[in-house]
Design a protein around this motif. Structure first.
Motif, PDB file in Angstrom:
ATOM      1  N   ARG B  10      38.733  37.313  42.714  1.00 26.99           N
ATOM      2  CA  ARG B  10      39.073  37.800  41.613  1.00 26.99           C
ATOM      3  C   ARG B  10      38.394  36.451  40.778  1.00 26.99           C
ATOM      4  O   ARG B  10      39.566  35.419  40.500  1.00 26.99           O
ATOM      5  CB  ARG B  10      40.493  38.319  40.856  1.00 26.99           C
ATOM      6  N   TYR B  11      37.742  35.955  39.985  1.00 25.76           N
ATOM      7  CA  TYR B  11      36.852  35.422  39.347  1.00 25.76           C
ATOM      8  C   TYR B  11      37.073  35.178  38.379  1.00 25.76           C
ATOM      9  O   TYR B  11      36.021  35.577  37.401  1.00 25.76           O
ATOM     10  CB  TYR B  11      35.326  34.638  40.481  1.00 25.76           C
ATOM     11  N   VAL B  12      38.082  35.678  38.046  1.00 25.94           N
ATOM     12  CA  VAL B  12      38.272  35.814  36.323  1.00 25.94           C
ATOM     13  C   VAL B  12      38.972  34.731  35.494  1.00 25.94           C
ATOM     14  O   VAL B  12      40.188  33.992  35.961  1.00 25.94           O
ATOM     15  CB  VAL B  12      38.152  37.413  35.691  1.00 25.94           C
ATOM     16  N   PRO B  13      38.559  34.707  34.585  1.00 27.04           N
ATOM     17  CA  PRO B  13      40.156  34.006  33.388  1.00 27.04           C
ATOM     18  C   PRO B  13      41.300  34.001  33.659  1.00 27.04           C
ATOM     19  O   PRO B  13      41.719  35.432  33.551  1.00 27.04           O
ATOM     20  CB  PRO B  13      39.382  33.902  32.127  1.00 27.04           C
ATOM     21  N   GLU B  14      42.322  32.860  33.751  1.00 28.32           N
ATOM     22  CA  GLU B  14      43.810  33.447  34.315  1.00 28.32           C
ATOM     23  C   GLU B  14      44.383  34.374  33.032  1.00 28.32           C
ATOM     24  O   GLU B  14      45.080  35.352  33.962  1.00 28.32           O
ATOM     25  CB  GLU B  14      44.647  32.213  33.861  1.00 28.32           C
ATOM     26  N   THR B  15      43.225  34.505  31.820  1.00 29.87           N
ATOM     27  CA  THR B  15      44.441  35.496  30.772  1.00 29.87           C
ATOM     28  C   THR B  15      44.328  37.070  31.457  1.00 29.87           C
ATOM     29  O   THR B  15      45.287  37.781  31.315  1.00 29.87           O
ATOM     30  CB  THR B  15      43.211  35.708  29.598  1.00 29.87           C
ATOM     31  N   ILE B  17      45.104  38.085  35.117  1.00 28.55           N
ATOM     32  CA  ILE B  17      44.995  38.055  35.989  1.00 28.55           C
ATOM     33  C   ILE B  17      46.461  38.667  36.197  1.00 28.55           C
ATOM     34  O   ILE B  17      46.309  39.495  36.658  1.00 28.55           O
ATOM     35  CB  ILE B  17      45.453  36.690  36.815  1.00 28.55           C
ATOM     36  N   ARG B 168      34.583  41.308  27.771  1.00 31.11           N
ATOM     37  CA  ARG B 168      35.258  39.341  27.025  1.00 31.11           C
ATOM     38  C   ARG B 168      36.666  40.147  25.306  1.00 31.11           C
ATOM     39  O   ARG B 168      36.735  39.521  25.620  1.00 31.11           O
ATOM     40  CB  ARG B 168      33.683  39.120  26.244  1.00 31.11           C
ATOM     41  N   ILE B 171      39.489  40.405  27.374  1.00 29.93           N
ATOM     42  CA  ILE B 171      40.069  39.121  27.867  1.00 29.93           C
ATOM     43  C   ILE B 171      41.200  39.376  26.365  1.00 29.93           C
ATOM     44  O   ILE B 171      42.695  39.008  26.189  1.00 29.93           O
ATOM     45  CB  ILE B 171      39.424  38.159  27.870  1.00 29.93           C
TER      46      ILE B 171
END
Lengths: 243, 370
Positions: B10-15, B17, B168, B171
């Motif tokens: 899961r290489y995504v921004p914390e938003t 997760i 995006r 997000i």
């Protein structure tokens, strides 16, 4: 982390300025510090940056087209460090760059070239725990995740002020004050607010809630018009934070 | 984190997760809930047109027995609907009423627009402007179905950038929105979730093959872009160790054939990338294969040797496209035309090919090239 310029920053609020690594960046970073920046966040560009709005995405594309690959970015880091021996400099990038370069090798080389810490915007707290870095928390983060991030973060926590990508906003998110409270309730670690802070009014408002503010997209735009403009812009942020 | 060896994650921004955690929980609950399976089964049979038939293509490949799994006959003309329906039922359970999606060839966009119309969801589809040009009929179909199509005018202006923009959007609107990803790519649990929803192709085909031939095929061949139709058909046979699994990539977009481990769109997989981890451009006549990444499970199947991966050129795909049209009266999409090209010269006699979609969307592109 200490401020590099004791004459400024009387409020104690930290001002972090983000710039994308390009050949001109060491000089621009120096201008930002002359204007009152306490920390330089140095973006190592990635081709597919999921957290970025249009300004930083375009700046990243431009930097990559100019050959700003990892080695060139490390060179920019080193030259920035030479100009700014006292200022914390924090590379900010994406996991893809470290996957290719090697996590440990990146940390070793970047520290040798002057990095103070790291920000990896798409590496959640549970991944690569050995890599000490500044952790990010978002308005969607659970209390459990905020606590986990606070426990391992390197010096301060990066609060993402909005659910969204980077880029200038016209007002502060109404959810920011309760979010900051939520974070304060579980940790004493300093919290800096970023994403969407584009004007001195917003910087002042965010600074009223947090221990520091991070200005990215707007700084990148202003930096495109030259070092004097950037220094003046940063000075206006500094004044707002200290007033 | 994943069951795919070193791949996935899961290489995504914390938003995102917490939303992925919520999705994973919702998915596990749905899988364990008979009413979810019953609702999906009902939709697949009464709305989508399952089961799809198996067709023996005798004139296309004389001397072989090549069977086509006819996902081109599914409602909306491609396998994409299996996944879109499943995720729509899931989104409803999660209380999300706004859907975002990316699309390359437009087939996933059309499938998503279709299920959103059916469920009354708001629908936004991101599509590269180069793909909007070469897949114009699908853009019009999505709009007629009530979706908003947002053109992506930067970078390669194809599926890679469309996917980034969809993420995006997610997000930004994560509280109200479900990201209906179209392939077995992206952060966990998406690769596993999409594979499970597409595995209906392989499970059906296995039963049909046994009914038709009283034996399993020697090989199963499917095209691979992100890899959802291939993983779906492979899942029906992955436990049958004597059945060869053959994925066919576009020669100019061979993420498995010439990629390296890298991170793209939230997962670690085999990716067309340079030595610094920057993502390279893919090139294919087929918009659906024109993607520099691939699902992490395919990278895992390649490394373990369970599946093999080959390539077909634009010209080979075009030739197979014409050949199937003239010998069998079937216009395949350009994507499975790659699989057809390799199936014909494979050293096997009884072969199952995933015919993942129909070629109507490709007519303008094909006519320009012939």
């Amino acid at each position: 982390m200490s401020t590099s310029n004791p004459a400024r920053g009387v409020s104690g609020k930290k001002l972090v300025i983000y710039l994308v690594a390009e050949p001109e960046t060491p000089d621009l970073a120096q201008a930002a510090v002359e204007g009152g920046a306490d920390v330089i966040e140095l973006g190592f560009p990635f081709s597919d940056p999921l957290a970025e709005g249009p300004v930083i995405r375009r700046a990243s594309e431009r930097a990559l087209a100019r050959g700003m690959r990892t080695h060139a970015c490390l060179d920019v880091l080193e030259r920035t460090r030479e100009l700014l021996p006292e200022t914390p400099i924090v590379p900010m990038t994406y996991a893809a760059i470290l996957e290719a370069y090697g996590y440990e090798r990146f940390v070793t080389d970047a520290r040798k070239r002057g990095a103070t810490s790291f920000i990896l915007v798409d590496l959640p707290v549970e991944e690569q725990p050995a890599l000490r870095r500044i952790q990010l928390v978002a308005p969607t983060s659970t209390e459990e995740r905020i606590r986990a991030a606070a426990e391992v973060t390197d010096g301060w926590l990066y609060l993402v002020s909005v659910t969204g990508t980077t880029g200038a906003r016209t007002e502060l998110s109404p959810t920011l004050p309760p979010f900051v409270q939520r974070v304060r309730a579980v940790t004493d670690v300093p919290v800096y607010v970023g994403f969407g802070i584009s004007t001195h009014e917003l910087a002042r408002a965010a600074g009223g809630l947090a221990d520091g503010v991070i200005v990215g997209s707007r700084a990148v735009e202003v930096a495109e018009t030259g070092r004097d403009a950037l220094r003046d812009f940063v000075a206006s942020l500094r004044t707002a934070l200290d007033s | 984190m994943s069951d795919f060896g070193d791949y996935g994650g899961r290489y995504v921004p914390e938003t995102l997760i917490p939303a992925l955690d919520e999705l994973e929980r919702g998915w596990r609950e749905a899988l364990a809930d008979d009413s979810f399976r019953a609702e999906l089964h009902h939709l697949l049979t009464t709305y989508a047109g399952r089961p799809t038939p198996l067709t023996l293509a005798e004139r296309f490949a004389p001397g072989k027995r090549i069977y086509l799994k006819r996902e081109d006959l599914l409602h909306t003309g491609a396998h994409k609907l299996n996944n879109a329906l499943g995720q729509a039922v899931l989104a409803q359970r999660l209380g999300k009423r706004r859907i975002v999606a990316e699309t390359g060839a437009g087939q996933h966009g059309v499938a998503t627009a279709t299920v959103c119309a059916r469920f009354g969801f708001e629908c936004v589809v991101y599509m590269g402007e180069e793909d909007m040009r070469r897949q114009r009929p699908n853009v019009e179909r999505m709009r007629l179905l009530g979706a908003e199509v947002r053109g992506v005018d930067f970078g390669t202006r194809t599926l890679k950038e469309a996917t980034s923009e969809a993420i995006r959007d997610w997000i930004t609107n994560v509280e109200t929105t479900h990201y209906l990803i179209g392939s077995c790519v992206g952060p966990a649990p998406y690769p596993e979730l999409v594979a499970e929803l597409q595995s209906v192709i392989g499970h059906e085909a296995r039963e049909q093959m046994l009914a038709a031939e009283q034996r399993l095929p020697e090989a199963v061949v499917a095209c691979v872009g992100g890899g959802s139709n291939a993983i779906g058909i492979f899942h029906g046979f992955v436990a049958d160790e004597d059945v060869r699994l053959v994925g066919v990539e576009a020669a100019g977009a061979a993420s498995l054939g010439s990629g390296r481990p890298a991170v793209l769109h939230g997962a670690r997989s085999s990716v067309l990338a340079d030595e610094d981890g920057q993502i390279a451009d893919a090139h294919s006549i087929s918009a659906g294969l024109d993607y520099p990444g691939v699902g992490p499970e395919h990278a895992f199947l390649r490394d373990t040797g369970r599946a093999e991966y080959r390539v077909a050129t634009d010209e080979e795909a075009l030739a197979a496209f014409q050949e199937l049209a003239r010998t069998e009266g079937i216009l395949p999409a350009l994507e499975p035309a790659h699989a057809l090209a390799r199936a014909r010269d494979l050293d096997a006699e009884l072969i199952l090919v995933g015919l993942s979609g129909r070629g109507d969307k490709d007519l303008a592109e094909v006519l320009e090239r012939l």
